[in-house]
Structures are given as structure tokens and as C-alpha cells.
Design a protein around this motif. Structure first.
Motif, PDB file in Angstrom:
ATOM      1  N   ALA A  63     -53.698 -11.786 -71.973  1.00 59.26           N
ATOM      2  CA  ALA A  63     -53.633 -10.925 -70.796  1.00 59.26           C
ATOM      3  C   ALA A  63     -52.453  -9.957 -70.894  1.00 59.26           C
ATOM      4  O   ALA A  63     -52.584  -8.774 -70.541  1.00 59.26           O
ATOM      5  CB  ALA A  63     -53.520 -11.765 -69.530  1.00 59.26           C
ATOM      6  N   LEU A  64     -51.322 -10.429 -71.375  1.00 62.95           N
ATOM      7  CA  LEU A  64     -50.176  -9.532 -71.549  1.00 62.95           C
ATOM      8  C   LEU A  64     -50.456  -8.469 -72.600  1.00 62.95           C
ATOM      9  O   LEU A  64     -50.065  -7.310 -72.447  1.00 62.95           O
ATOM     10  CB  LEU A  64     -48.928 -10.325 -71.921  1.00 62.95           C
ATOM     11  N   THR A  65     -51.132  -8.861 -73.675  1.00 61.05           N
ATOM     12  CA  THR A  65     -51.496  -7.892 -74.703  1.00 61.05           C
ATOM     13  C   THR A  65     -52.423  -6.831 -74.146  1.00 61.05           C
ATOM     14  O   THR A  65     -52.250  -5.636 -74.395  1.00 61.05           O
ATOM     15  CB  THR A  65     -52.168  -8.607 -75.888  1.00 61.05           C
ATOM     16  N   LEU A  66     -53.421  -7.247 -73.371  1.00 60.73           N
ATOM     17  CA  LEU A  66     -54.344  -6.291 -72.774  1.00 60.73           C
ATOM     18  C   LEU A  66     -53.635  -5.409 -71.749  1.00 60.73           C
ATOM     19  O   LEU A  66     -53.888  -4.210 -71.668  1.00 60.73           O
ATOM     20  CB  LEU A  66     -55.505  -7.028 -72.114  1.00 60.73           C
ATOM     21  N   PHE A  67     -52.716  -5.984 -71.004  1.00 61.21           N
ATOM     22  CA  PHE A  67     -51.970  -5.225 -69.998  1.00 61.21           C
ATOM     23  C   PHE A  67     -51.096  -4.154 -70.644  1.00 61.21           C
ATOM     24  O   PHE A  67     -50.955  -3.050 -70.112  1.00 61.21           O
ATOM     25  CB  PHE A  67     -51.115  -6.182 -69.169  1.00 61.21           C
ATOM     26  N   MET A  68     -50.501  -4.466 -71.787  1.00 62.74           N
ATOM     27  CA  MET A  68     -49.591  -3.535 -72.443  1.00 62.74           C
ATOM     28  C   MET A  68     -50.294  -2.555 -73.365  1.00 62.74           C
ATOM     29  O   MET A  68     -49.653  -1.639 -73.877  1.00 62.74           O
ATOM     30  CB  MET A  68     -48.529  -4.305 -73.223  1.00 62.74           C
ATOM     31  N   SER A  69     -51.592  -2.715 -73.593  1.00 62.77           N
ATOM     32  CA  SER A  69     -52.298  -1.803 -74.481  1.00 62.77           C
ATOM     33  C   SER A  69     -52.451  -0.438 -73.810  1.00 62.77           C
ATOM     34  O   SER A  69     -52.624  -0.345 -72.588  1.00 62.77           O
ATOM     35  CB  SER A  69     -53.664  -2.369 -74.847  1.00 62.77           C
ATOM     36  N   PRO A  70     -52.407   0.618 -74.602  1.00 65.19           N
ATOM     37  CA  PRO A  70     -52.566   1.956 -74.016  1.00 65.19           C
ATOM     38  C   PRO A  70     -53.983   2.171 -73.518  1.00 65.19           C
ATOM     39  O   PRO A  70     -54.941   1.657 -74.082  1.00 65.19           O
ATOM     40  CB  PRO A  70     -52.235   2.912 -75.169  1.00 65.19           C
ATOM     41  N   VAL A  71     -54.128   2.913 -72.436  1.00 57.05           N
ATOM     42  CA  VAL A  71     -55.425   3.176 -71.829  1.00 57.05           C
ATOM     43  C   VAL A  71     -55.881   4.552 -72.289  1.00 57.05           C
ATOM     44  O   VAL A  71     -55.178   5.549 -72.106  1.00 57.05           O
ATOM     45  CB  VAL A  71     -55.332   3.128 -70.290  1.00 57.05           C
ATOM     46  N   SER A  72     -57.067   4.612 -72.891  1.00 54.61           N
ATOM     47  CA  SER A  72     -57.610   5.912 -73.292  1.00 54.61           C
ATOM     48  C   SER A  72     -58.405   6.507 -72.138  1.00 54.61           C
ATOM     49  O   SER A  72     -58.761   5.823 -71.185  1.00 54.61           O
ATOM     50  CB  SER A  72     -58.496   5.758 -74.523  1.00 54.61           C
ATOM     51  N   ASN A  73     -58.698   7.771 -72.196  1.00 54.28           N
ATOM     52  CA  ASN A  73     -59.419   8.453 -71.119  1.00 54.28           C
ATOM     53  C   ASN A  73     -60.833   7.911 -70.956  1.00 54.28           C
ATOM     54  O   ASN A  73     -61.352   7.848 -69.870  1.00 54.28           O
ATOM     55  CB  ASN A  73     -59.460   9.966 -71.371  1.00 54.28           C
ATOM     56  N   SER A  74     -61.481   7.519 -72.044  1.00 53.28           N
ATOM     57  CA  SER A  74     -62.849   7.009 -71.937  1.00 53.28           C
ATOM     58  C   SER A  74     -62.894   5.638 -71.268  1.00 53.28           C
ATOM     59  O   SER A  74     -63.856   5.303 -70.619  1.00 53.28           O
ATOM     60  CB  SER A  74     -63.497   6.925 -73.320  1.00 53.28           C
ATOM     61  N   ASP A  75     -61.830   4.836 -71.412  1.00 52.70           N
ATOM     62  CA  ASP A  75     -61.782   3.519 -70.771  1.00 52.70           C
ATOM     63  C   ASP A  75     -61.580   3.637 -69.274  1.00 52.70           C
ATOM     64  O   ASP A  75     -62.021   2.780 -68.519  1.00 52.70           O
ATOM     65  CB  ASP A  75     -60.671   2.662 -71.357  1.00 52.70           C
ATOM     66  N   SER A  76     -60.913   4.666 -68.819  1.00 51.10           N
ATOM     67  CA  SER A  76     -60.604   4.760 -67.399  1.00 51.10           C
ATOM     68  C   SER A  76     -61.817   5.167 -66.567  1.00 51.10           C
ATOM     69  O   SER A  76     -61.812   5.012 -65.352  1.00 51.10           O
ATOM     70  CB  SER A  76     -59.458   5.747 -67.169  1.00 51.10           C
ATOM     71  N   THR A  77     -62.867   5.684 -67.192  1.00 49.34           N
ATOM     72  CA  THR A  77     -64.054   6.087 -66.444  1.00 49.34           C
ATOM     73  C   THR A  77     -65.113   5.005 -66.383  1.00 49.34           C
ATOM     74  O   THR A  77     -66.110   5.171 -65.715  1.00 49.34           O
ATOM     75  CB  THR A  77     -64.681   7.353 -67.068  1.00 49.34           C
ATOM     76  N   ASP A  78     -64.925   3.888 -67.096  1.00 48.12           N
ATOM     77  CA  ASP A  78     -65.888   2.781 -67.060  1.00 48.12           C
ATOM     78  C   ASP A  78     -65.870   2.121 -65.705  1.00 48.12           C
ATOM     79  O   ASP A  78     -64.840   1.995 -65.051  1.00 48.12           O
ATOM     80  CB  ASP A  78     -65.581   1.739 -68.121  1.00 48.12           C
TER      81      ASP A  78
END
Length: 79
Positions: A63-78
Motif C-alpha cells: 500500500a505504501l508503494t502504491l501510495f508513493m508511485s507517481p500518478v500518470s494522466n491516464s490513471d487519473s481518468t479511470d
């Protein structure tokens, strides 16, 4: 939380908990574990408690790894 993100957290942590349990309980007999020096628990209970403890620790790491991963523009529209 998205279902896909939950899958990314729980599945790898489940696999790591299984591996960690196998390694730890190959080296440590649960009947030799005494809590506070005198409380002895059943072998099956300690196997299950150990597995769920390792799963919780690995899930926290995922969960910490996923939280700290960078968010791309395509992921934010899902959705």
C-alpha cells in the motif's frame, strides 16, 4: 479505493505472506514459542496468526508503494 488498486495490494502481499510463513515456520517450531515466557498456544493458531501478521505487514508495504508511485494522466481518468 479502486478494486484494481486493492488487487495490486492484496495479491502480492498474499504471496509474500505465504513465502514468509514457509521460511519462518521451517526454522521455528510454533510449540517452542512462549508468549510472556509461559503462555503456550496451539500450533494451528500460531500458523494462522503468523500468516495473517505477515500478510498485514506485506499489505502495508504494498500500500505504501502504491501510495508513493507517481500518478500518470491516464490513471487519473479511470473510474
Amino acid at each position: 479505493m479502486k478494486w484494481r488498486a486493492l488487487m495490486w495490494i492484496l495479491w502480492p502481499s498474499f504471496l509474500m505472506a505465504g513465502a514468509a510463513s514457509a521460511v519462518v515456520f521451517a526454522l521455528v517450531d510454533p510449540l517452542d514459542v512462549a508468549i510472556f515466557g509461559y503462555i503456550r498456544l496451539e500450533r494451528d493458531f500460531l500458523y494462522a496468526a503468523g500468516f495473517f501478521f505477515f500478510w498485514l505487514v506485506a499489505a502495508g508495504s504494498s500500500a505504501l508503494t502504491l501510495f508513493m508511485s507517481p500518478v500518470s494522466n491516464s490513471d487519473s481518468t479511470d473510474a
